[in-house]
Design a protein around this motif. Structure first.
Motif, PDB file in Angstrom:
ATOM      1  N   LEU A  24      -7.648   1.894  -4.532  1.00 49.32           N
ATOM      2  CA  LEU A  24      -7.125   1.156  -3.385  1.00 49.32           C
ATOM      3  C   LEU A  24      -6.675   2.121  -2.297  1.00 49.32           C
ATOM      4  CD1 LEU A  24      -5.005  -1.424  -5.377  1.00 49.32           C
ATOM      5  CD2 LEU A  24      -7.023  -1.942  -4.014  1.00 49.32           C
ATOM      6  N   ARG A  25      -6.969   1.749  -1.069  1.00 50.37           N
ATOM      7  CA  ARG A  25      -6.494   2.516   0.078  1.00 50.37           C
ATOM      8  C   ARG A  25      -5.073   2.066   0.410  1.00 50.37           C
ATOM      9  NH1 ARG A  25     -10.016   0.757   4.479  1.00 50.37           N
ATOM     10  NH2 ARG A  25     -10.098  -1.103   3.222  1.00 50.37           N
ATOM     11  N   LYS A  26      -4.388   2.858   1.201  1.00 48.40           N
ATOM     12  CA  LYS A  26      -3.004   2.554   1.574  1.00 48.40           C
ATOM     13  C   LYS A  26      -2.899   1.194   2.263  1.00 48.40           C
ATOM     14  CE  LYS A  26       1.013   4.562   3.892  1.00 48.40           C
ATOM     15  NZ  LYS A  26       1.928   3.884   3.016  1.00 48.40           N
ATOM     16  N   VAL A  27      -3.818   0.883   3.156  1.00 46.45           N
ATOM     17  CA  VAL A  27      -3.767  -0.394   3.872  1.00 46.45           C
ATOM     18  C   VAL A  27      -3.953  -1.571   2.913  1.00 46.45           C
ATOM     19  CG1 VAL A  27      -6.225  -0.498   4.507  1.00 46.45           C
ATOM     20  CG2 VAL A  27      -4.528  -1.613   5.953  1.00 46.45           C
ATOM     21  N   GLU A  28      -4.728  -1.377   1.880  1.00 47.90           N
ATOM     22  CA  GLU A  28      -4.919  -2.447   0.898  1.00 47.90           C
ATOM     23  C   GLU A  28      -3.634  -2.674   0.102  1.00 47.90           C
ATOM     24  OE1 GLU A  28      -9.643  -2.108  -0.112  1.00 47.90           O
ATOM     25  OE2 GLU A  28      -8.347  -0.480  -0.817  1.00 47.90           O
ATOM     26  N   ILE A  29      -2.986  -1.587  -0.269  1.00 48.56           N
ATOM     27  CA  ILE A  29      -1.746  -1.676  -1.044  1.00 48.56           C
ATOM     28  C   ILE A  29      -0.597  -2.217  -0.196  1.00 48.56           C
ATOM     29  CG2 ILE A  29       0.021  -0.302  -2.229  1.00 48.56           C
ATOM     30  CD1 ILE A  29      -2.318   1.599  -3.054  1.00 48.56           C
ATOM     31  N   ASP A  30      -0.492  -1.735   1.034  1.00 49.23           N
ATOM     32  CA  ASP A  30       0.660  -2.061   1.878  1.00 49.23           C
ATOM     33  C   ASP A  30       0.498  -3.325   2.710  1.00 49.23           C
ATOM     34  OD1 ASP A  30       1.793   0.241   0.898  1.00 49.23           O
ATOM     35  OD2 ASP A  30       1.446   1.433   2.706  1.00 49.23           O
ATOM     36  N   VAL A  31      -0.739  -3.747   2.965  1.00 53.24           N
ATOM     37  CA  VAL A  31      -0.945  -4.881   3.869  1.00 53.24           C
ATOM     38  C   VAL A  31      -1.736  -6.014   3.213  1.00 53.24           C
ATOM     39  CG1 VAL A  31      -1.925  -5.608   6.081  1.00 53.24           C
ATOM     40  CG2 VAL A  31      -0.861  -3.360   5.887  1.00 53.24           C
ATOM     41  N   LEU A  32      -2.912  -5.710   2.729  1.00 53.34           N
ATOM     42  CA  LEU A  32      -3.817  -6.769   2.279  1.00 53.34           C
ATOM     43  C   LEU A  32      -3.352  -7.466   0.997  1.00 53.34           C
ATOM     44  CD1 LEU A  32      -7.177  -4.985   3.129  1.00 53.34           C
ATOM     45  CD2 LEU A  32      -5.951  -6.690   4.478  1.00 53.34           C
ATOM     46  N   ILE A  33      -2.948  -6.706   0.010  1.00 54.05           N
ATOM     47  CA  ILE A  33      -2.479  -7.323  -1.234  1.00 54.05           C
ATOM     48  C   ILE A  33      -1.159  -8.070  -1.012  1.00 54.05           C
ATOM     49  CG2 ILE A  33      -1.717  -6.882  -3.604  1.00 54.05           C
ATOM     50  CD1 ILE A  33      -3.904  -4.655  -3.662  1.00 54.05           C
ATOM     51  N   PRO A  34      -0.193  -7.492  -0.290  1.00 57.89           N
ATOM     52  CA  PRO A  34       1.019  -8.274   0.001  1.00 57.89           C
ATOM     53  C   PRO A  34       0.738  -9.582   0.749  1.00 57.89           C
ATOM     54  CG  PRO A  34       1.468  -5.971   0.357  1.00 57.89           C
ATOM     55  CD  PRO A  34      -0.016  -6.087   0.104  1.00 57.89           C
ATOM     56  N   ASP A  87       4.086  -8.925 -12.635  1.00 59.13           N
ATOM     57  CA  ASP A  87       2.907  -9.618 -13.166  1.00 59.13           C
ATOM     58  C   ASP A  87       2.154 -10.341 -12.052  1.00 59.13           C
ATOM     59  OD1 ASP A  87       3.411  -8.757 -15.767  1.00 59.13           O
ATOM     60  OD2 ASP A  87       4.615 -10.536 -16.242  1.00 59.13           O
ATOM     61  N   PHE A  88       2.904 -10.965 -11.158  1.00 59.26           N
ATOM     62  CA  PHE A  88       2.276 -11.676 -10.042  1.00 59.26           C
ATOM     63  C   PHE A  88       1.614 -10.690  -9.078  1.00 59.26           C
ATOM     64  CE2 PHE A  88       2.537 -14.284  -6.050  1.00 59.26           C
ATOM     65  CZ  PHE A  88       1.623 -15.238  -6.451  1.00 59.26           C
ATOM     66  N   GLN A  89       2.254  -9.549  -8.862  1.00 64.66           N
ATOM     67  CA  GLN A  89       1.647  -8.510  -8.025  1.00 64.66           C
ATOM     68  C   GLN A  89       0.311  -8.068  -8.616  1.00 64.66           C
ATOM     69  OE1 GLN A  89       4.594  -5.398  -7.901  1.00 64.66           O
ATOM     70  NE2 GLN A  89       5.693  -6.308  -6.181  1.00 64.66           N
ATOM     71  N   GLU A  90       0.294  -7.870  -9.917  1.00 66.43           N
ATOM     72  CA  GLU A  90      -0.939  -7.440 -10.584  1.00 66.43           C
ATOM     73  C   GLU A  90      -2.012  -8.524 -10.489  1.00 66.43           C
ATOM     74  OE1 GLU A  90      -3.698  -5.114 -12.406  1.00 66.43           O
ATOM     75  OE2 GLU A  90      -1.761  -4.477 -11.615  1.00 66.43           O
ATOM     76  N   GLU A  91      -1.607  -9.773 -10.665  1.00 57.21           N
ATOM     77  CA  GLU A  91      -2.556 -10.888 -10.538  1.00 57.21           C
ATOM     78  C   GLU A  91      -3.187 -10.901  -9.141  1.00 57.21           C
ATOM     79  OE1 GLU A  91      -2.271 -15.727 -10.163  1.00 57.21           O
ATOM     80  OE2 GLU A  91      -0.827 -14.727 -11.471  1.00 57.21           O
ATOM     81  N   CYS A  92      -2.367 -10.725  -8.131  1.00 54.03           N
ATOM     82  CA  CYS A  92      -2.865 -10.738  -6.752  1.00 54.03           C
ATOM     83  C   CYS A  92      -3.725  -9.514  -6.462  1.00 54.03           C
ATOM     84  CB  CYS A  92      -1.705 -10.842  -5.772  1.00 54.03           C
ATOM     85  SG  CYS A  92      -0.867 -12.442  -5.861  1.00 54.03           S
TER      86      CYS A  92
END
Length: 116
Positions: A24-34, A87-92
């Motif tokens: 995962l790129r930083k933008v995916e971790i910090d923006v897209l997944i949230p 767990d929900f973070q991992e699911e998302c």
């Protein structure tokens, strides 16, 4: 032009990344997944709180800032609870990775898949 991006970002059947890459790129971790977490939380986890807050806001228009504090606090509490749930973070995260993988495999964005 091919030397600009690292090879893993230009790989895959459509040159938009390896569908099986799980990094995962930083933008995916910090923006897209949230964003997925927030959307799923509002639509699936905090439905009563969202409905109560929405109803209060509609009934109170400009006074909602003062009159809907209780509903707002309940909604914020629910949203925070799920936002920090590991767990929900991992699911998302897995949902995001599946969507990204499918996009990289087909080159069809998710929003266009719904139309088909």
């Amino acid at each position: 032009m091919s030397g600009i991006l690292p090879p893993k970002y230009g790989a895959g059947p459509h040159g938009i990344g390896d569908p099986d890459d799980k990094t995962l790129r930083k933008v995916e971790i910090d923006v897209l997944i949230p964003q997925i977490i927030r959307d799923k939380t509002k639509k699936e986890k905090c439905i009563p709180e969202v409905e109560e807050f929405t109803k209060c806001c509609k009934e109170n228009n400009f006074m909602m800032i003062f009159k809907c504090r209780k509903e707002n606090n309940k909604l914020k509490g629910c949203l925070e609870k799920w936002f920090y749930d590991k767990d929900f973070q991992e699911e998302c995260k897995q949902i995001y990775l599946q969507e990204r993988s499918e996009y990289r495999r087909t080159n069809i964005p998710k929003k266009f898949k719904k139309m088909q």
